[in-house]
Design a protein around this motif. Structure first.
Motif, mmCIF file in Angstrom:
data_model
loop_
_atom_site.group_PDB
_atom_site.id
_atom_site.type_symbol
_atom_site.label_atom_id
_atom_site.label_comp_id
_atom_site.label_asym_id
_atom_site.label_seq_id
_atom_site.Cartn_x
_atom_site.Cartn_y
_atom_site.Cartn_z
ATOM 1 N N TYR A 117 36.499 -32.419 4.085
ATOM 2 C CA TYR A 117 35.981 -31.887 5.337
ATOM 3 C C TYR A 117 35.834 -30.374 5.220
ATOM 4 N N THR A 118 34.682 -29.819 5.691
ATOM 5 C CA THR A 118 34.434 -28.389 5.512
ATOM 6 C C THR A 118 34.042 -27.637 6.778
ATOM 7 N N MET A 119 33.848 -28.325 7.891
ATOM 8 C CA MET A 119 33.329 -27.641 9.078
ATOM 9 C C MET A 119 34.204 -26.474 9.515
ATOM 10 N N CYS A 120 35.509 -26.701 9.610
ATOM 11 C CA CYS A 120 36.402 -25.636 10.091
ATOM 12 C C CYS A 120 36.308 -24.387 9.232
ATOM 13 N N VAL A 121 36.457 -24.556 7.931
ATOM 14 C CA VAL A 121 36.488 -23.396 7.055
ATOM 15 C C VAL A 121 35.104 -22.764 6.930
ATOM 16 N N ALA A 122 34.034 -23.535 7.045
ATOM 17 C CA ALA A 122 32.681 -22.972 7.010
ATOM 18 C C ALA A 122 32.450 -22.068 8.208
ATOM 19 N N VAL A 123 32.889 -22.504 9.378
ATOM 20 C CA VAL A 123 32.754 -21.686 10.586
ATOM 21 C C VAL A 123 33.623 -20.439 10.481
ATOM 22 N N GLU A 124 34.868 -20.616 10.044
ATOM 23 C CA GLU A 124 35.772 -19.469 9.924
ATOM 24 C C GLU A 124 35.247 -18.441 8.933
ATOM 25 N N ASN A 125 34.721 -18.895 7.808
ATOM 26 C CA ASN A 125 34.169 -17.971 6.816
ATOM 27 C C ASN A 125 32.959 -17.224 7.355
ATOM 28 N N ALA A 126 32.111 -17.928 8.086
ATOM 29 C CA ALA A 126 30.922 -17.283 8.640
ATOM 30 C C ALA A 126 31.302 -16.188 9.630
ATOM 31 N N GLN A 145 23.268 -12.731 11.354
ATOM 32 C CA GLN A 145 22.122 -12.343 12.172
ATOM 33 C C GLN A 145 22.549 -11.954 13.591
ATOM 34 N N ARG A 146 23.491 -12.706 14.161
ATOM 35 C CA ARG A 146 23.944 -12.405 15.516
ATOM 36 C C ARG A 146 24.747 -11.101 15.556
ATOM 37 N N ALA A 147 25.551 -10.871 14.514
ATOM 38 C CA ALA A 147 26.390 -9.674 14.501
ATOM 39 C C ALA A 147 25.601 -8.429 14.123
ATOM 40 N N ARG A 148 24.615 -8.595 13.247
ATOM 41 C CA ARG A 148 23.858 -7.449 12.738
ATOM 42 C C ARG A 148 22.371 -7.797 12.665
ATOM 43 N N PRO A 149 21.726 -7.826 13.796
ATOM 44 C CA PRO A 149 20.315 -8.238 13.828
ATOM 45 C C PRO A 149 19.391 -7.331 13.027
ATOM 46 N N GLU A 150 19.844 -6.123 12.705
ATOM 47 C CA GLU A 150 19.008 -5.221 11.919
ATOM 48 C C GLU A 150 18.994 -5.584 10.429
ATOM 49 N N PHE A 151 19.923 -6.434 9.992
ATOM 50 C CA PHE A 151 19.993 -6.793 8.583
ATOM 51 C C PHE A 151 18.863 -7.736 8.197
ATOM 52 N N ALA A 189 30.825 -11.992 9.106
ATOM 53 C CA ALA A 189 30.062 -11.162 10.033
ATOM 54 C C ALA A 189 30.851 -9.949 10.518
ATOM 55 N N GLU A 190 32.169 -9.990 10.379
ATOM 56 C CA GLU A 190 33.008 -8.879 10.831
ATOM 57 C C GLU A 190 33.242 -7.828 9.751
ATOM 58 N N GLN A 191 32.772 -8.094 8.531
ATOM 59 C CA GLN A 191 33.050 -7.162 7.444
ATOM 60 C C GLN A 191 32.232 -5.875 7.586
ATOM 61 N N PRO A 192 32.876 -4.719 7.489
ATOM 62 C CA PRO A 192 32.156 -3.452 7.654
ATOM 63 C C PRO A 192 31.302 -3.082 6.453
ATOM 64 N N ASP A 193 31.620 -3.613 5.267
ATOM 65 C CA ASP A 193 30.896 -3.260 4.051
ATOM 66 C C ASP A 193 30.383 -4.532 3.396
ATOM 67 N N LEU A 194 29.078 -4.647 3.309
ATOM 68 C CA LEU A 194 28.477 -5.848 2.752
ATOM 69 C C LEU A 194 27.966 -5.651 1.335
ATOM 70 N N SER A 195 28.422 -4.617 0.644
ATOM 71 C CA SER A 195 27.989 -4.428 -0.731
ATOM 72 C C SER A 195 28.550 -5.554 -1.590
ATOM 73 N N GLY A 230 26.079 -21.855 3.890
ATOM 74 C CA GLY A 230 25.076 -20.804 3.813
ATOM 75 C C GLY A 230 24.346 -20.589 5.124
ATOM 76 N N GLY A 231 24.005 -21.677 5.794
ATOM 77 C CA GLY A 231 23.297 -21.556 7.062
ATOM 78 C C GLY A 231 24.128 -20.875 8.134
ATOM 79 N N LEU A 232 25.419 -21.229 8.211
ATOM 80 C CA LEU A 232 26.269 -20.625 9.243
ATOM 81 C C LEU A 232 26.554 -19.159 8.943
ATOM 82 N N ILE A 233 26.687 -18.798 7.674
ATOM 83 C CA ILE A 233 26.867 -17.386 7.331
ATOM 84 C C ILE A 233 25.642 -16.592 7.764
#
Length: 434
Positions: A299-308, A34-40, A312-318, A26-29
């Motif tokens: 172990y979850t670090m790799c997939v947590a980073v990849e998911n985050a 925030q970095r990709a869309r600071p207006e959110f 952030a690259e998704q154009p639609d956050l609905s 949750g924290g990494l997401i």
């Protein structure tokens, strides 16, 4: 931060994205978004008093892409450029891959710095999630609260389920501050020269001690074992840490903090049925609850980073689109990691508990690149063949039988709740380091 600041909810009770669960996922997401869309407008809702709880995350430097390293760059970390060690009854080995570690306190502080004021809500339990928002339980500082959101992401801890099968990885760690320098230069991520009996007397297990030199006078010692049941015996594990410290001349150290956890080791199951069980219509599920973990190592670090980064690259956050996005990623991850569930079956069902050390002893004798790719769940075809090829650490007939077993359900019975479920509920927002 005062209690009133921790429990306060911003006056504006609406946001673009509400993330429930302030663990690593949750924290990494939140940070990537925030970095990709600071207006959110983002809200991270955590029932505990701090982001990340009381844990330590560690990883190989090779686990992350350049973008992944950049995502973690602003968090305080401990680095060991000289690599790490493993110790087994038949040999000791030094591996040269750089190793990293981050304390949850540094994750907490770094996230509070990175996110806009009011983005993090601590000490408030989410009692209801739906596609339109999150309901918070009342606290001593205010009544029940509704946070409306365009999208909701469930990053709470793993949910035990009869649909998932396997065993358990149980651990207790202690950070100690010593009066004299400890003299340890590199992490020892597996010292399996210790007694292999399970601490609560139910036969054998695969047990090892994990050691991190956090400073010249600071050392982190963790006692870990793979076992058939999720019993966390704190007194027994603490006594074993005392014993290990005495053997290394560290008995006069002052404890700084402790951490503990009970993590699932997946050997099989019906993942679609599990998804149906935990799914909330229109709510995305990430982290361990969404199945984003390494089946054998937890172990979850790799997939947590990849998911985050992918989020952030998704154009639609609905909500509906985001829920479908993570649902699809979870199914691909389950399919991709089937090989590791097979190895977990070999570990639990083909090897006698006290002999499981032979499985890891053989594995760590293989090539370094293979070991790195294994922990990142990126084993190539040659890696997979090489792990199984050669003199097997378990009997062939036992391995064949293990291939067709799924194991017991990863669901605590009522009789276990006082020990196992409490640990799962409170301490499963962690990950197991390699």
């Amino acid at each position: 931060m005062s209690d009133s600041e921790i429990d306060s909810v911003p006056n504006d009770d609406s946001c673009d994205c509400a993330i429930v669960g302030g663990g690593l996922a949750g924290g990494l997401i939140a940070l990537a978004l925030q970095r990709a869309r600071p207006e959110f407008r983002i809200r991270v809702i955590e029932a505990g008093r701090t982001i990340g709880g009381n844990h330590r995350w560690s990883w190989f430097d090779s686990d992350l892409s350049d973008a992944g390293r950049a995502l973690l760059a602003d968090f305080r970390q401990t680095d060991w450029e000289g690599g790490y060690e493993v110790r087994f009854p038949k040999y000791r080995r030094k591996l040269k891959t750089a190793y990293r570690s981050m304390a949850s306190t540094d994750f907490h502080e770094g996230l509070l710095r990175a996110l806009p004021e009011g983005s993090v809500i601590l000490g408030r339990k989410a009692v209801g999630l739906d596609a339109r928002g999150v309901d918070l339980a009342p606290s001593q500082y205010g009544p029940a609260t509704r946070i409306n959101a365009r999208s909701v992401i469930d990053c709470r801890s793993f949910k035990p389920s009869a649909h998932l099968k396997g065993g358990w990885q149980v651990f207790l760690g202690r950070h100690m501050r010593l009066q004299e320098p400890h003299g340890v230069e590199n992490p020892v991520i597996m010292d399996a020269t210790v007694d292999q009996l399970a601490p609560h007397g139910n036969g054998g297990s695969y047990r090892f001690v994990y050691v991190l030199p956090l400073g010249s006078h600071d050392v982190f010692i963790e006692d870990t074992y793979y076992a058939d049941d999720p019993l966390l015996d704190r007194n027994a594990l603490s006594g074993r840490i005392d014993q290990y410290a005495r053997a290394n001349g560290w008995e006069n150290g002052t404890p700084v903090h402790h951490e503990a956890g009970v993590l699932p080791v997946l050997t099989g199951g019906d993942f679609s049925a599990y998804q149906d069980e935990v799914r909330i219509p229109g709510v995305a599920i990430a982290g361990a609850r969404g199945g984003f973990t390494h089946p054998l190592t937890s172990y979850t670090m790799c997939v947590a980073v990849e998911n985050a980064l992918a989020m952030a690259e998704q154009p639609d956050l609905s909500g509906e689109q985001l829920a479908a996005f993570f649902d699809s990623r979870a199914r691909r991850h389950w399919s991709k990691t089937g090989y590791y569930r097979l190895l977990a079956r070999f570990l639990f069902f083909a090897a006698k508990p006290e002999k499981r050390v032979k499985v890891f002893q053989r594995f760590y004798g293989l090539r370094e690149g293979l070991i790195e790719r294994f922990y990142a769940a990126r084993s190539n075809t040659f890696d997979k063949v090489r792990v199984l090829w050669g003199e097997p650490p378990v009997a062939i007939h036992s391995a064949i039988l293990a291939m067709f077993k799924s194991g017991p359900a990863l669901k605590s019975e009522k009789s276990d709740r006082g020990v196992a479920q409490a640990a799962l509920d409170e301490e499963l927002q962690t990950e197991k380091r390699p």
